[in-house]
Design a protein around this motif. Structure first.
Motif: not given
Length: 389
Positions: A256-275, A228-233
């Motif tokens: 409703r009001g004007p956006a101060l900030e608008k963004s698209i963030a991907p989602l992931r679950s991630y774990v690195f071992e060892p710490m 999806e693109k921000l320009s579509d929203w």
């Protein structure tokens, strides 16, 4: 330059660790590749577990949080037709604090100089050396000149893309990852929230979240495809979709009001071992990422810092190494439980491309079960407020 602990990254994890160590009389140097203004410009989550609140209070930096933050005793799950209230205070006797991660960082940043926390911003090309022995060091460029920091330990608090985790040999570390087939489109606006508590909504069109940063600033999200693109929203389309997904009750209270900030963030679950590897310790996003559904990112970083600061203070002040030797195992036990909760809530509240009609009906059935089960609500509440250290 020589110090006890070199900390890579001046986000909340790095700064909080630095303050805790300096409070105990341990020397630290914090290296941050971006400017302080850039660090503060990053928009992040704002739900604090008690562990994070307690750490700020321990540092005597919680005054503004308690004055401006919003204590929340519950939140809502929405299934398209109703709001299911998860009353955390009644079910567990505890609550959470809504206070933006940016504000946590600001409070830590503003107190750094007066408390002897040395932070080098715009430190470029940070590199870690000799981390497999007891004399590691870090190099970086500042204004075109190379500098070196020798330390007993290095703490990698530099996020998913930083150099710390990448310094651990592939033969030593292992990554576990789940990338989700959607992202969150978020809007920040200076409008009152539509509800006094957060609303997590599961709708035929996809997930939506109504949250806030204050009584006059709101943060909303909707699930969107990764391409999806921000320009579509434009703003109007986004507000319309939020009203649909959050349901009629919440929609009737949306301002409703004007956006101060608008963004698209991907989602992931991630774990690195060892710490931990040799003299290098990972904390926060450098070691693990959670989808924001469970509000665990900053709070997991805080629990890492709590474990690590105690272990390092024990090492420097008492000459004991049991804490640092157990750090990775101790931290990962809590990390995996928080990953489980975030994954479970993400799976419950989002529409997956391969879920189909059966998957949707299973989600509806699970939400219906939660609505009528105090035991199920208690389990959710216990995880949301944060498992004990």
């Amino acid at each position: 330059m020589k110090t006890d602990v070199a900390i890579v990254g001046a986000g909340p994890a790095g700064l909080m660790l630095a303050h805790l160590l300096r409070q105990a009389g341990i020397d630290v140097v914090v290296l941050e590749r971006k400017s302080s203004d850039y660090v503060l410009s990053r928009i992040r989550a704002g739900v604090l577990e008690q562990v994070t609140v307690d750490l700020l209070d321990e540092l005597d930096l919680g005054e503004r949080m308690h004055r401006e933050g919003l204590p929340h005793e519950g939140f809502f799950l929405a299934d398209g037709e109703r709001l299911i209230h998860i009353n955390m205070a009644e079910l567990t006797g505890r609550s959470v604090m809504v206070y933006g991660q940016t504000e946590v960082t600001r409070d830590l940043m503003n107190a750094s100089a007066a408390r002897g926390v040395e932070v080098v911003y715009e430190a470029e090309d940070v590199a870690l050396h000799d981390i497999d022995n007891e004399s590691p060091y870090v190099t970086y460029l500042k204004n075109g000149t190379e500098h070196r920091v020798d330390a007993r330990f290095i703490a990698g608090c530099d996020g998913f893309h930083g150099p710390s985790r990448q310094a651990i040999p592939d033969t030593v570390g292992r990554a576990y990852e789940r990338v989700y087939p959607f992202g969150w489109l978020g809007i920040l606006a200076d409008v009152p929230p539509c509800n006094d508590e957060l609303i997590y909504a599961n709708h035929e069109n996809g997930f939506a979240l109504a949250s806030m940063r204050s009584k006059t600033r709101s943060r909303y999200y909707i699930q969107v495809p990764l391409d999806e693109k921000l320009s579509d929203w434009p703003d109007d389309r986004l507000w319309d979709e939020l009203a649909t997904r959050l349901g009629p009750d919440a929609a009737s209270h949306i301002t409703r009001g004007p956006a101060l900030e608008k963004s698209i963030a991907p989602l992931r679950s991630y774990v690195f071992e060892p710490m931990r590897y040799g003299s290098l310790f990972l904390a926060g996003d450098s070691a693990h990422i959670v989808p924001p559904t469970g509000a665990k990112g900053l709070n997991l970083a805080s629990s890492d810092v709590a474990y690590l600061s105690r272990a390092m203070i024990e090492y420097f002040k008492e000459g004991r190494s049991e804490g640092i030797d157990a750090y990775s195992q101790t931290a990962l036990a809590r990390v995996w439980k928080s990953e489980r909760f975030s994954w479970t809530l993400t799976t419950l509240m989002h529409r997956f491309p391969d879920g189909g009609a059966f998957g949707r009906r299973m989600q509806v059935a699970e939400l219906d079960y939660i609505a009528g089960s105090r035991a199920a609500q208690t389990s959710i509440a216990e995880n949301y407020i944060g498992l004990p250290l």
